[in-house]
Design an enzyme around this catalytic site. Structure first.
Site, PDB file in Angstrom:
ATOM      1  N   LEU A   1      28.566  20.829  35.049  1.00 33.43           N
ATOM      2  CA  LEU A   1      29.198  20.973  33.730  1.00 33.43           C
ATOM      3  C   LEU A   1      29.143  19.732  32.858  1.00 33.43           C
ATOM      4  O   LEU A   1      30.119  19.400  32.177  1.00 33.43           O
ATOM      5  CB  LEU A   1      30.646  21.440  33.894  1.00 33.43           C
ATOM      6  CG  LEU A   1      30.813  22.888  34.359  1.00 33.43           C
ATOM      7  CD1 LEU A   1      32.296  23.210  34.551  1.00 33.43           C
ATOM      8  CD2 LEU A   1      30.188  23.867  33.368  1.00 33.43           C
TER       9      LEU A   1
ATOM     10  N   CYS B   1      32.046  28.384  38.409  1.00 32.77           N
ATOM     11  CA  CYS B   1      31.111  27.273  38.567  1.00 32.77           C
ATOM     12  C   CYS B   1      31.368  26.585  39.902  1.00 32.77           C
ATOM     13  O   CYS B   1      32.440  26.063  40.160  1.00 32.77           O
ATOM     14  CB  CYS B   1      31.252  26.255  37.446  1.00 32.77           C
ATOM     15  SG  CYS B   1      30.098  24.883  37.683  1.00 32.77           S
TER      16      CYS B   1
END
Ligand SMILES: Cc1cc2nc3c(=O)[nH]c(=O)nc-3n(C[C@H](O)[C@H](O)[C@H](O)COP(=O)(O)OP(=O)(O)OC[C@H]3O[C@@H](n4cnc5c(N)ncnc54)[C@H](O)[C@@H]3O)c2cc1C
Ligand SMILES: Cc1cc2nc3c(=O)[nH]c(=O)nc-3n(C[C@H](O)[C@H](O)[C@H](O)COP(=O)(O)OP(=O)(O)OC[C@H]3O[C@@H](n4cnc5c(N)ncnc54)[C@H](O)[C@@H]3O)c2cc1C
Ligand SMILES: Cc1cc2nc3c(=O)[nH]c(=O)nc-3n(C[C@H](O)[C@H](O)[C@H](O)COP(=O)(O)O)c2cc1C
Ligand SMILES: Cc1cc2nc3c(=O)[nH]c(=O)nc-3n(C[C@H](O)[C@H](O)[C@H](O)COP(=O)(O)O)c2cc1C
Ligand code: FES
Ligand code: FES
Lengths: 303, 259, 303, 259
Positions: free
Chosen positions: A73, A129
């Site tokens: 990220l 994620c």
């Protein structure tokens, strides 16, 4: 000519092919190959409340039929997403899906609020994620936390909310149902499957993050199965992804139950992958005499 | 449309050292747009990820691209098995290359092993004002010496085992060279530890230094953030920067060698 | 020469390579390529209390880097396994692992009792078969049922019990721990990941069973990650499998934490796969100067 | 060691109809062991599963195997792209073939499309006592007619579109033939619906009938149980039986056509 447009929770996509989050940036780079206005939509790189540097490299390793990534990220934060990247992408003329990931429910909500004041089309809740320590996939692995984050975000969001599910769970159907019951407008799946590769010479994981997320053709059969399972379980639209690399795969995913698809890893192999998939789907729809591509969705006849 | 996907025919192929191949591929669009230090991304058989290979030369008129690569694994092995007449699926030109501004300046170019090929266009630019220091394991692994000489550059060959030229590392040869010669700018490509050493020597003397970084890549165009290397942010903070888009060439002062 | 033998919960295997259950029958067929006595062991086709016909065909489909199968435990039943197949295989001189699958805990126990009176070396509890309606994978997806079946079988079995885990779970570590705490002597993983492929012309699942289990190189990174996770969580031996097709993969799996490996799908591509892996591992151990192949196990240095 | 893995060189290759190839491969060990109706399993490029192809002919002296195959998908496409001199990784001979006992009997052989090749060795065995009825979509898709004639067999060609021979299905031609001729045994290979029709005609007349089944395969040797077809058990119960080991050739009475 078949109508290629699809309605994704109130947003009209000109075709069912969306570039997948994290593989396409904000569309600027691929716009140097073809106008990204060709796409049904672009799911932007996962955005967090504050800027993030992500994980140290190496961040990618090839496996048989797939890749593992551990980007973690890296992104400029939601404010710069809104001020710098969103205006450019929105101007291109494609649906914009903001993909957001928080460390806490409150962070998700804050981002959703900020994005509610923009012309983002859809908010994709990335609760899947696998490459960050806090938040991320941990939100996506229990029905309770999925319900909690979804319902809270729904309270604060003026945009349709699409919840992106992780495949690293025992029952994807239960998770999907929890998201639907909590008010999700749509679901997208699959995110990556957690994996690891090791350099046998150094006896070190190849990825500096030790583990990464598996994507690409290797995961396609798992994705089709999960999309099917979710499609049978919920009444909201399902966006299918995971290993789609050609129009036949996209058609297969739609037949399983997807109203639209996302294409990620395939862009790395062939920068024109999305365009070719759109063209192939259109040809296919034509050859079947469909008046609308939506007629494919969920038409699987199980044995 | 800054990027091109082009299918090109291999028009020449030679093994210039054991396991190292020199190919010329007909890629008119990419060759026209190419700049020193940029690279291309090539599909290798059935492997999913393209393999990045530097541009060693480009002829906009003939429309050809020259690449020199070494067999390192599955993908480069596949590439080495292609023959003249075979086609390659190539995306390029990619990345931010070397800046070549004033060819009256004195340039020193340091290449290590398979890091040497992207440096050739720099030598061509500086001609007689270039000194090229290259290092290889052993004499038989040395490549491109005639090319650098043909460009008019002075060459200093180093080998780890002393089987040819200077017995030692390029950094040692560079240090010696800088003691006795003028140098306005340094360019380097090769193993990270070598580039780090070169950068330290350059910075100690206040000489500008451009380094070409290597990292495993996904998209190759800046979209996926897979290929980052550590760099120093504006305020000195460590940050991760895309090698494929912001590099592969960086100002050595930007690079955080320990990230 | 490095010592290639490994001790798997008290059973000495001459080398760490075992043919995986369901891909190798009872060894008779592959014995027509090479003497199966070359192998560390053979994990026999999954056996049930009564004979089973399995699922209708098609039962296999190729995917990118893998296959889906939906055999569904076709087998002659435990009594004929004991009377017909076991004696032949035992005579070859390789460790014999009986793989058993029950519809109920009691069925597992009955089979374990029957096998306790034979010269089977190890009982592998298949609580992870995704291709049968009852029992199978459902036992393997909750810590409670894993603990229940493991502890009950342990009470009735005189043989070491190795529990085979399914990857279709949220936390493989928790499941592994539950099996260990319930008395498992060893763990093996991964079984197949559930997937689906569709014929876009007929809009039918290609497998008559609709879904099947994914195996082969595509799943290898997932298997390595799970073996690592389990190795860190338990103190009993772990047998690693899933996508191993060459000696480098076997070495990688051992470095991740496996004390032995199983090789399944690779046998279909190369009937000599197991033999080549044994030879490759031995060369590797030699080149590293190991005195025993067991020195590889778990030597991963995580970042 | 009943099974052999052999790497053989393609010594001849011809496209005998659009998309249909006839290859001869040097595989001395397999060729020596081969029997009519058996098959081999071939690695096709990077695809994981081997592709099963029937043995169309075998010459134990020359050590060659003949195979005829059609491009149906990725694997057979790869196979079709191989040229003379290329090598193939082949496992065989596999399976239980046709039983050929008494060549003074009258045999009728029915082949549909790409099911025809494995029948050629049967025609060679029966020679003048064989009648070969083959069916194809259209005239240009017809294969092996000269080979069957060279074997001394009577041939009846059928096409779906009437572009050559009998306009209609092989089963119609068979029914006609059986009405006017003696027949002791029937052999058939082709689409399942055709074989089912042939089996029904044979059984109605009490003629023994051997059918060659097709199924998706895993191991190809009997170990994985992926390739089963429905058969009738001893007590008439439906059961699943391995095509690769117990077949591909079955007595038609054993087959449960509706499984
Ligand atoms: C900008 C750039 C320019 C390059 N220029 C050249 C060149 O001119 N000549 C040359 O011989 N090599 C060059 N390389 C290195 C070359 O890309 C690798 O040797 C090649 O990718 C190895 O692929 P493989 O399949 O043979 O190896 P494998 O180890 O089998 O590859 C597995 C995966 O790791 C990646 N990978 C492995 N090693 C490297 C590496 N060193 N750098 C990046 N990715 C790697 C591969 O791309 C592939 O995705 C360059 C790399 C970069 C990043
Ligand atoms: C015993 C036997 C003998 C055969 N003999 C011949 C022959 O002599 N000539 C010939 O042209 N074909 C023959 N076939 C069919 C041939 O095996 C298939 O056409 C081939 O496997 C298709 O592979 P593909 O990769 O081109 O197709 P794809 O559809 O891409 O294959 C995907 C997967 O499905 C399997 N598959 C697809 N179709 C079939 C099929 N019809 N039968 C079995 N598996 C299939 C493939 O093997 C592969 O694993 C035979 C099949 C069997 C079982
Ligand atoms: C390099 C990379 C980065 C990714 N980053 C994100 C992300 O930021 N947010 C997200 O929701 N998914 C992310 N994903 C997951 C993809 O969006 C997608 O769910 C997954 O890759 C499966 O699709 P594919 O097989 O087509 O790639 C990323 C995937 C890759 C390969
Ligand atoms: C055709 C086939 C049949 C299988 N049957 C069984 C079985 O009966 N019992 C079992 O525990 N696992 C069974 N498995 C799973 C394998 O033993 C193994 O766990 C899995 O295939 C992963 O390993 P691989 O990738 O090396 O094949 C089967 C796998 C395949 C491909
Ligand atoms: S490789 Fe995708 S950003 Fe560099
Ligand atoms: S293909 Fe494995 S048993 Fe027939």
């Amino acid at each position: 000519m078949p109508d290629m447009s699809v309605n994704l929770c109130g947003v009209k996509l000109k075709n069912p092919v969306i570039a997948a989050s994290g593989t396409f940036g904000y569309g600027m780079e691929f716009n140097e190959f073809y106008p990204v206005s060709r796409l049904g939509g672009v799911a932007c790189k996962g955005t967090t409340l504050k800027e993030r540097q992500g994980n140290p490299p190496p961040r990618i390793v090839e496996t048989d039929g797939g890749i593992l990534n551990s980007v973690g990220l890296q992104n400029p934060g939601v404010d710069r997403f809104i001020s710098v990247y969103l205006p450019w992408l929105k101007k291109q003329g494609t649906a914009v899906i903001a993909n957001i990931a928080g460390n806490t429910v409150e962070e998700y909500c804050e981002m959703a609020e900020k994005l509610s004041g923009t012309d983002v089309d859809i908010i994709e809740l990335n609760i899947s994620c696998p490459n960050v320590k806090h938040g991320g996939v941990s939100f996506g692995t229990s029905c309770e936390s999925v319900a909690e984050v979804t319902s809270q975000v729904k309270l604060r969001s003026k945009k349709p909310v699409m919840v992106k599910l992780t495949p690293n769970v025992t029952s994807i159907g239960d998770i999907a149902k929890a998201a639907e019951d909590a008010g999700a407008d749509a679901l997208s799946l699959i995110n990556t499957i957690t994996g690891m590769r090791i350099d046998i010479k150094t006896r070190r994981p190849i990825l500096r993050n030790n583990t990464g997320g598996l994507s690409g053709p290797a995961v396609f059969p798992v994705a089709v199965r999960m999309v099917r399972e979710v499609y049978k379980r919920v009444n909201i639209p399902v966006v299918g992804m995971g290993g789609i690399s050609k129009w036949e795969d996209a058609a297969e995913m739609m037949i399983a139950g997807a109203c639209a698809v996302q294409v990620g890893t395939a862009n790395f192999h062939d920068p024109f992958a999305c365009v070719k998939i759109i063209e192939g789907l259109e040809e296919f729809a034509k050859s079947l005499g469909l008046s609308s591509i939506t007629e494919l969705t969920g038409t699987l006849k199980e044995w | 449309m800054r990027y091109t996907q082009e299918t090109g025919v291999i028009i020449e192929k030679r093994e210039i050292a054991p396991g190292i191949f020199d190919v010329a591929v007909s890629l008119p669009v990419i060759a026209k747009a190419a700049h020193a230090g940029q690279f291309v991304n090539i599909i290798c058989g059935d492997y999913l990820l393209r393999r990045p290979i530097s541009i060693c030369g480009f002829d906009p008129e003939k429309g050809t691209l020259r690449m020199v690569f070494e067999i390192r694994g599955k993908g480069t092995k596949w590439l080495a098995e292609r023959e003249t007449g075979d086609t390659l699926d190539v995306v390029g030109p990619l990345g931010h290359g070397f800046s070549l501004v004033d060819n009256t300046k004195k340039a020193v170019i340091i290449g290590g092993g398979i890091g040497t090929p992207p440096l050739l266009p720099i030598a061509k630019f500086y001609g007689g004002n270039a000194t090229v220091i290259t290092g290889f394991r052993t004499a038989s692994a040395a490549i491109l010496q005639e090319d650098f000489e043909a460009a008019g550059a002075k060459t200093i060959l180093c080998t780890d085992d002393g089987s040819a030229g200077f017995h030692g590392f390029t950094t040692q040869a560079l240090e010696k060279h800088l003691g006795n010669n003028e140098c306005d700018i340094i360019y380097t490509c090769g193993p990270k530890v070598m580039m780090k050493g070169v950068a330290r020597l350059a910075e100690a003397r206040g000489i500008a230094c451009q380094v070409s970084m290597e990292e495993r890549m996904g998209c190759g165009v800046g979209a996926c953030l897979c290929c980052v290397c550590g760099t120093k942010g504006k305020d000195g903070d460590a940050q991760f920067t895309r090698v494929c888009l912001n590099g592969p060439v960086f100002d050595s002062a930007e690079v955080d060698w320990d990230a």
